[in-house]
Every structure is written in structure tokens, then in C-alpha cells.
Design a protein around this motif. Sequence first.
Motif, PDB file in Angstrom:
ATOM      1  N   GLU A  96       1.474  45.528  45.312  1.00 29.46           N
ATOM      2  CA  GLU A  96       0.063  45.744  44.972  1.00 29.46           C
ATOM      3  C   GLU A  96      -0.816  44.754  45.727  1.00 29.46           C
ATOM      4  O   GLU A  96      -1.702  44.108  45.189  1.00 29.46           O
ATOM      5  N   TYR A  97      -0.531  44.648  47.033  1.00 27.53           N
ATOM      6  CA  TYR A  97      -1.247  43.718  47.895  1.00 27.53           C
ATOM      7  C   TYR A  97      -2.702  44.148  48.083  1.00 27.53           C
ATOM      8  O   TYR A  97      -3.583  43.326  48.211  1.00 27.53           O
ATOM      9  N   CYS A  98      -2.928  45.448  48.071  1.00 28.43           N
ATOM     10  CA  CYS A  98      -4.266  45.974  48.320  1.00 28.43           C
ATOM     11  C   CYS A  98      -5.193  45.631  47.169  1.00 28.43           C
ATOM     12  O   CYS A  98      -4.873  45.872  46.024  1.00 28.43           O
ATOM     13  N   LYS A  99      -6.318  45.078  47.499  1.00 27.75           N
ATOM     14  CA  LYS A  99      -7.309  44.792  46.477  1.00 27.75           C
ATOM     15  C   LYS A  99      -8.326  45.926  46.445  1.00 27.75           C
ATOM     16  O   LYS A  99      -8.619  46.525  47.474  1.00 27.75           O
ATOM     17  N   SER A 100      -8.869  46.159  45.285  1.00 28.89           N
ATOM     18  CA  SER A 100      -9.869  47.214  45.165  1.00 28.89           C
ATOM     19  C   SER A 100     -11.165  46.744  45.799  1.00 28.89           C
ATOM     20  O   SER A 100     -11.375  45.551  46.030  1.00 28.89           O
ATOM     21  N   GLU A 101     -12.052  47.705  46.044  1.00 29.44           N
ATOM     22  CA  GLU A 101     -13.358  47.365  46.615  1.00 29.44           C
ATOM     23  C   GLU A 101     -14.105  46.402  45.699  1.00 29.44           C
ATOM     24  O   GLU A 101     -14.745  45.461  46.158  1.00 29.44           O
ATOM     25  N   LEU A 102     -13.994  46.637  44.404  1.00 29.05           N
ATOM     26  CA  LEU A 102     -14.675  45.796  43.426  1.00 29.05           C
ATOM     27  C   LEU A 102     -14.163  44.355  43.492  1.00 29.05           C
ATOM     28  O   LEU A 102     -14.948  43.408  43.488  1.00 29.05           O
ATOM     29  N   GLU A 103     -12.824  44.193  43.570  1.00 28.62           N
ATOM     30  CA  GLU A 103     -12.247  42.848  43.663  1.00 28.62           C
ATOM     31  C   GLU A 103     -12.702  42.137  44.929  1.00 28.62           C
ATOM     32  O   GLU A 103     -13.065  40.951  44.896  1.00 28.62           O
ATOM     33  N   LEU A 104     -12.716  42.856  46.046  1.00 23.22           N
ATOM     34  CA  LEU A 104     -13.169  42.256  47.307  1.00 23.22           C
ATOM     35  C   LEU A 104     -14.645  41.865  47.231  1.00 23.22           C
ATOM     36  O   LEU A 104     -15.045  40.806  47.707  1.00 23.22           O
ATOM     37  N   GLU A 105     -15.438  42.737  46.616  1.00 26.37           N
ATOM     38  CA  GLU A 105     -16.867  42.460  46.472  1.00 26.37           C
ATOM     39  C   GLU A 105     -17.096  41.218  45.602  1.00 26.37           C
ATOM     40  O   GLU A 105     -17.928  40.364  45.923  1.00 26.37           O
ATOM     41  N   GLN A 106     -16.343  41.111  44.500  1.00 30.72           N
ATOM     42  CA  GLN A 106     -16.476  39.942  43.621  1.00 30.72           C
ATOM     43  C   GLN A 106     -16.074  38.659  44.344  1.00 30.72           C
ATOM     44  O   GLN A 106     -16.755  37.642  44.229  1.00 30.72           O
ATOM     45  N   GLU A 107     -14.976  38.712  45.104  1.00 30.28           N
ATOM     46  CA  GLU A 107     -14.557  37.541  45.864  1.00 30.28           C
ATOM     47  C   GLU A 107     -15.622  37.142  46.875  1.00 30.28           C
ATOM     48  O   GLU A 107     -15.889  35.959  47.065  1.00 30.28           O
ATOM     49  N   ALA A 108     -16.224  38.125  47.525  1.00 34.23           N
ATOM     50  CA  ALA A 108     -17.267  37.840  48.509  1.00 34.23           C
ATOM     51  C   ALA A 108     -18.476  37.198  47.840  1.00 34.23           C
ATOM     52  O   ALA A 108     -19.039  36.223  48.360  1.00 34.23           O
ATOM     53  N   MET A 109     -18.859  37.728  46.672  1.00 31.92           N
ATOM     54  CA  MET A 109     -20.007  37.155  45.955  1.00 31.92           C
ATOM     55  C   MET A 109     -19.720  35.719  45.521  1.00 31.92           C
ATOM     56  O   MET A 109     -20.587  34.839  45.627  1.00 31.92           O
ATOM     57  N   GLU A 110     -18.514  35.453  45.033  1.00 34.04           N
ATOM     58  CA  GLU A 110     -18.132  34.104  44.632  1.00 34.04           C
ATOM     59  C   GLU A 110     -18.159  33.158  45.828  1.00 34.04           C
ATOM     60  O   GLU A 110     -18.633  32.025  45.732  1.00 34.04           O
ATOM     61  N   PHE A 111     -17.664  33.634  46.963  1.00 31.74           N
ATOM     62  CA  PHE A 111     -17.650  32.815  48.169  1.00 31.74           C
ATOM     63  C   PHE A 111     -19.070  32.474  48.611  1.00 31.74           C
ATOM     64  O   PHE A 111     -19.389  31.328  48.891  1.00 31.74           O
ATOM     65  N   VAL A 112     -19.928  33.499  48.645  1.00 29.76           N
ATOM     66  CA  VAL A 112     -21.321  33.290  49.078  1.00 29.76           C
ATOM     67  C   VAL A 112     -22.034  32.344  48.111  1.00 29.76           C
ATOM     68  O   VAL A 112     -22.731  31.416  48.537  1.00 29.76           O
ATOM     69  N   SER A 113     -21.846  32.538  46.816  1.00 32.33           N
ATOM     70  CA  SER A 113     -22.533  31.678  45.846  1.00 32.33           C
ATOM     71  C   SER A 113     -22.012  30.242  45.930  1.00 32.33           C
ATOM     72  O   SER A 113     -22.777  29.293  45.759  1.00 32.33           O
ATOM     73  N   SER A 114     -20.727  30.046  46.221  1.00 30.54           N
ATOM     74  CA  SER A 114     -20.202  28.679  46.356  1.00 30.54           C
ATOM     75  C   SER A 114     -20.773  28.008  47.599  1.00 30.54           C
ATOM     76  O   SER A 114     -21.013  26.799  47.604  1.00 30.54           O
ATOM     77  N   LYS A 115     -21.019  28.761  48.647  1.00 35.62           N
ATOM     78  CA  LYS A 115     -21.593  28.200  49.873  1.00 35.62           C
ATOM     79  C   LYS A 115     -23.057  27.850  49.675  1.00 35.62           C
ATOM     80  O   LYS A 115     -23.550  26.871  50.213  1.00 35.62           O
ATOM     81  N   ARG A 116     -23.771  28.646  48.893  1.00 28.87           N
ATOM     82  CA  ARG A 116     -25.195  28.387  48.644  1.00 28.87           C
ATOM     83  C   ARG A 116     -25.360  27.080  47.867  1.00 28.87           C
ATOM     84  O   ARG A 116     -26.301  26.348  48.094  1.00 28.87           O
ATOM     85  N   LYS A 117     -24.476  26.788  46.950  1.00 29.11           N
ATOM     86  CA  LYS A 117     -24.580  25.569  46.167  1.00 29.11           C
ATOM     87  C   LYS A 117     -24.446  24.331  47.052  1.00 29.11           C
ATOM     88  O   LYS A 117     -25.090  23.318  46.834  1.00 29.11           O
ATOM     89  N   HIS A 118     -23.601  24.425  48.069  1.00 31.49           N
ATOM     90  CA  HIS A 118     -23.394  23.292  48.970  1.00 31.49           C
ATOM     91  C   HIS A 118     -24.571  23.094  49.909  1.00 31.49           C
ATOM     92  O   HIS A 118     -24.846  21.987  50.322  1.00 31.49           O
ATOM     93  N   ILE A 119     -25.277  24.173  50.248  1.00 37.65           N
ATOM     94  CA  ILE A 119     -26.412  24.083  51.170  1.00 37.65           C
ATOM     95  C   ILE A 119     -27.623  23.504  50.463  1.00 37.65           C
ATOM     96  O   ILE A 119     -28.356  22.691  51.002  1.00 37.65           O
ATOM     97  N   ILE A 120     -27.866  23.915  49.234  1.00 34.78           N
ATOM     98  CA  ILE A 120     -29.078  23.525  48.510  1.00 34.78           C
ATOM     99  C   ILE A 120     -28.984  22.148  47.990  1.00 34.78           C
ATOM    100  O   ILE A 120     -28.239  21.386  47.812  1.00 34.78           O
TER     101      ILE A 120
END
Length: 120
Positions: A96-120
Motif C-alpha cells: 500500500e505504497y501509493c498514497k491517496s490524493e488527499l494524503e498527498l495534499e495534506q502532506e503538502a499543506m503541512e510542509f508549506v505551513s511548516s516552511k511559512r513558520k520559519h520564514i515569518i
Amino acid sequence: MQNLKPTFNDIPELLVQILNGMKELHSKVDRWDQSNSANEEPLWFNVPELIKYLPTHPAEQTIYSWTSSHRIPFHKKGRRIIFNKSEIDKWLLENEYCKSELELEQEAMEFVSSKRKHII
């Protein structure tokens, strides 16, 4: 049993006919499947082709890490590492290596939000 509407008493005979029909269909599908698989040549990937084929497009180093720990099916041809498509497909389904679109989207949002915290 020529009636358009079967009666309650016809049910056992109908079930036997349905089961026999299912057996016949299974045998035809099995024969068809075997003849198709016998005609197919195995498809092989090298590392860059495997990266493109896998849904998450992992890094090259990740692929080598998986092969060294035998987490992914592979074959060595001299110094080259190659991958059989049917073995990779089976591995993907089993693990079950394949992640769903929703899981990928959530990971992307978490990644982006973690990067924003470091910039601000």
C-alpha cells in the motif's frame, strides 16, 4: 421452468444453473488470462524509469536505500539494478505504497505551513 417468472420451487434449479454458468465463465477467463500473460514479455525499468513510474516519484537515493535493505523487488544485471514492472505492481499493492490524493495534499499543506513558520 420456461415461465417468465420463476416460482419458489424453481430457485434450487436456477441456482445450479447460475453456479454452472459462473464456473464456465471462470474457466474462460482463466484461459484468456493465461494466454495473454504467456504472450507478454516482461517489462523492465532502470532506476530513472522506476522513479517516473512510482506515484510519489521518490529520490534516486531512496530507491538505492530500498534495494540495499531489500524493501523493494529488484534484480542485478552485472552492476546495474533493474526492476520488473509486474513485481513492482505487486509490491505496490501489497505494501500500500501509493498514497491517496488527499494524503498527498495534506502532506503538502503541512510542509508549506511548516516552511511559512520559519520564514515569518
